[in-house]
Design a protein around this motif. Structure first.
Motif, PDB file in Angstrom:
ATOM      1  N   GLU A  52      -9.552  -5.956   5.835  1.00  0.00           N
ATOM      2  CA  GLU A  52      -8.390  -6.765   6.225  1.00  0.00           C
ATOM      3  C   GLU A  52      -7.176  -6.300   5.445  1.00  0.00           C
ATOM      4  O   GLU A  52      -7.265  -6.068   4.231  1.00  0.00           O
ATOM      5  N   ARG A  53      -6.056  -6.174   6.140  1.00  0.00           N
ATOM      6  CA  ARG A  53      -4.834  -5.693   5.489  1.00  0.00           C
ATOM      7  C   ARG A  53      -4.183  -6.824   4.696  1.00  0.00           C
ATOM      8  O   ARG A  53      -4.133  -7.964   5.159  1.00  0.00           O
ATOM      9  N   SER A  54      -3.688  -6.507   3.498  1.00  0.00           N
ATOM     10  CA  SER A  54      -3.059  -7.532   2.663  1.00  0.00           C
ATOM     11  C   SER A  54      -1.670  -7.886   3.189  1.00  0.00           C
ATOM     12  O   SER A  54      -1.106  -7.159   4.014  1.00  0.00           O
TER      13      SER A  54
ATOM     14  N   THR B  79      -0.578  -8.128  -5.532  1.00  0.00           N
ATOM     15  CA  THR B  79      -1.791  -8.093  -4.699  1.00  0.00           C
ATOM     16  C   THR B  79      -2.982  -7.586  -5.498  1.00  0.00           C
ATOM     17  O   THR B  79      -4.075  -8.158  -5.464  1.00  0.00           O
ATOM     18  N   GLU B  80      -2.777  -6.493  -6.225  1.00  0.00           N
ATOM     19  CA  GLU B  80      -3.874  -5.930  -7.028  1.00  0.00           C
ATOM     20  C   GLU B  80      -4.318  -6.917  -8.105  1.00  0.00           C
ATOM     21  O   GLU B  80      -5.517  -7.126  -8.317  1.00  0.00           O
TER      22      GLU B  80
ATOM     23  N   ARG C  32       0.140  -2.922   2.056  1.00  0.00           N
ATOM     24  CA  ARG C  32      -0.200  -1.671   1.368  1.00  0.00           C
ATOM     25  C   ARG C  32      -1.668  -1.572   0.978  1.00  0.00           C
ATOM     26  O   ARG C  32      -2.127  -0.523   0.537  1.00  0.00           O
ATOM     27  N   HIS C  33      -2.384  -2.687   1.067  1.00  0.00           N
ATOM     28  CA  HIS C  33      -3.776  -2.700   0.609  1.00  0.00           C
ATOM     29  C   HIS C  33      -4.704  -3.163   1.717  1.00  0.00           C
ATOM     30  O   HIS C  33      -4.300  -3.908   2.602  1.00  0.00           O
ATOM     31  N   TRP C  34      -5.969  -2.752   1.610  1.00  0.00           N
ATOM     32  CA  TRP C  34      -7.006  -3.218   2.522  1.00  0.00           C
ATOM     33  C   TRP C  34      -8.167  -3.737   1.696  1.00  0.00           C
ATOM     34  O   TRP C  34      -8.629  -3.058   0.766  1.00  0.00           O
ATOM     35  N   GLU C  35      -8.615  -4.940   2.033  1.00  0.00           N
ATOM     36  CA  GLU C  35      -9.728  -5.548   1.302  1.00  0.00           C
ATOM     37  C   GLU C  35     -10.907  -5.722   2.246  1.00  0.00           C
ATOM     38  O   GLU C  35     -10.728  -6.097   3.407  1.00  0.00           O
TER      39      GLU C  35
ATOM     40  N   LEU D 294     -10.925  -2.927  -3.039  1.00  0.00           N
ATOM     41  CA  LEU D 294      -9.560  -2.999  -2.526  1.00  0.00           C
ATOM     42  C   LEU D 294      -9.041  -1.564  -2.429  1.00  0.00           C
ATOM     43  O   LEU D 294      -9.050  -0.831  -3.408  1.00  0.00           O
ATOM     44  N   LEU D 295      -8.609  -1.188  -1.251  1.00  0.00           N
ATOM     45  CA  LEU D 295      -8.123   0.184  -1.053  1.00  0.00           C
ATOM     46  C   LEU D 295      -6.614   0.209  -0.937  1.00  0.00           C
ATOM     47  O   LEU D 295      -6.007  -0.684  -0.368  1.00  0.00           O
ATOM     48  N   GLU D 296      -6.009   1.257  -1.474  1.00  0.00           N
ATOM     49  CA  GLU D 296      -4.584   1.500  -1.254  1.00  0.00           C
ATOM     50  C   GLU D 296      -4.421   2.993  -0.974  1.00  0.00           C
ATOM     51  O   GLU D 296      -5.098   3.813  -1.595  1.00  0.00           O
TER      52      GLU D 296
END
Lengths: 174, 62
Positions: free
Chosen positions: A37-39, B41-42, A43-46, A53-55
């Protein structure tokens, strides 16, 4: 993740992972299909239910950077930024920010480098304009290892980074 | 020709040796505290998965 991969120290392990990939429509669709899911910041995907958490902060590697292929337990292969390139990246970041944790990571990466890689560092360090950072941290590493000095505190790291940046870019003292 | 992939199992086997090589250096640093800022967010995510505050560090105002 690459810093942890090459240093194997838990203090450098984090669940937010930077991946180098163009964020094309297909990439976004693939992550969605996998359940990511996109934050809100975009910029991030969880991946819900996981600690991941990917960026994707960049769509391509720095020029000349290399990756090592690593085979995961699943049998899939992933590209990990090489030990030397992670070190060069941290040297550049330390030079421009003076952050203590970045310097610590650079020192541990330097200390754990193979002799072969270490002897081939000078050229790439000059090309990335981190030759002074490499020289400064190498000398510091030797001094700490021999017990001649303690690790710098935060203020000393920042002063050292300013000195290194001035030397690398021939800047006058301010 | 590209090098054969490193296996995860080989990495695990080799990990104690890599850690031992830099153990004295890590001890010289004392407890690692992150001073490099993260995005909100992080930080929120890492807090949720149980990361200690000292390793989350300051939060950058975007």
């Amino acid at each position: 993740l690459a810093v942890y991969y090459w240093t194997v120290h838990e203090a450098f392990l984090t669940a937010d992972v930077d991946v180098v990939v163009p964020t094309t429509e297909r990439f976004v669709e693939t992550l969605s299909a996998l359940g990511f899911e996109r934050s809100r910041d975009g910029r991030h995907w969880e991946l819900p239910g996981s600690d991941l958490l990917l960026e994707a902060p960049a769509s391509e590697l720095d020029r000349g950077a290399t990756v090592e292929n690593v085979e995961a337990p699943s049998g899939r292969t992933l590209g990990m930024l090489s030990h030397v390139d992670v070190l060069l990246d941290r040297l550049a970041e330390f030079q421009s920010t003076g952050h203590e944790v970045v310097a610590q990571q650079a020192l541990v990466l330097l200390a754990s480098l193979s002799n072969e890689d270490r002897s081939a560092l000078a050229g790439p360090a000059e090309a990335r304009r981190v030759a002074h950072a490499l020289a400064g941290l190498s000398a510091l590493l030797a001094a700490i290892a021999s017990g001649k000095r303690a690790a710098p505190d935060s203020g000393e790291w920042h002063e050292m980074a300013r000195r290194i940046e001035r030397a690398e870019y021939h800047l006058k003292d301010r | 020709m590209s090098a054969p992939p490193l296996s995860y199992e080989a990495w695990r086997r080799n990990a104690p040796q890599v850690r031992a090589k830099t153990a004295a250096l890590m001890a010289a640093f004392g407890e690692i505290r992150r001073d490099k800022p993260r995005t909100a967010t992080e930080a929120e995510f890492l807090r949720r998965v149980g990361t200690p505050e000292r390793l989350i560090g300051p939060v950058r105002k975007d």
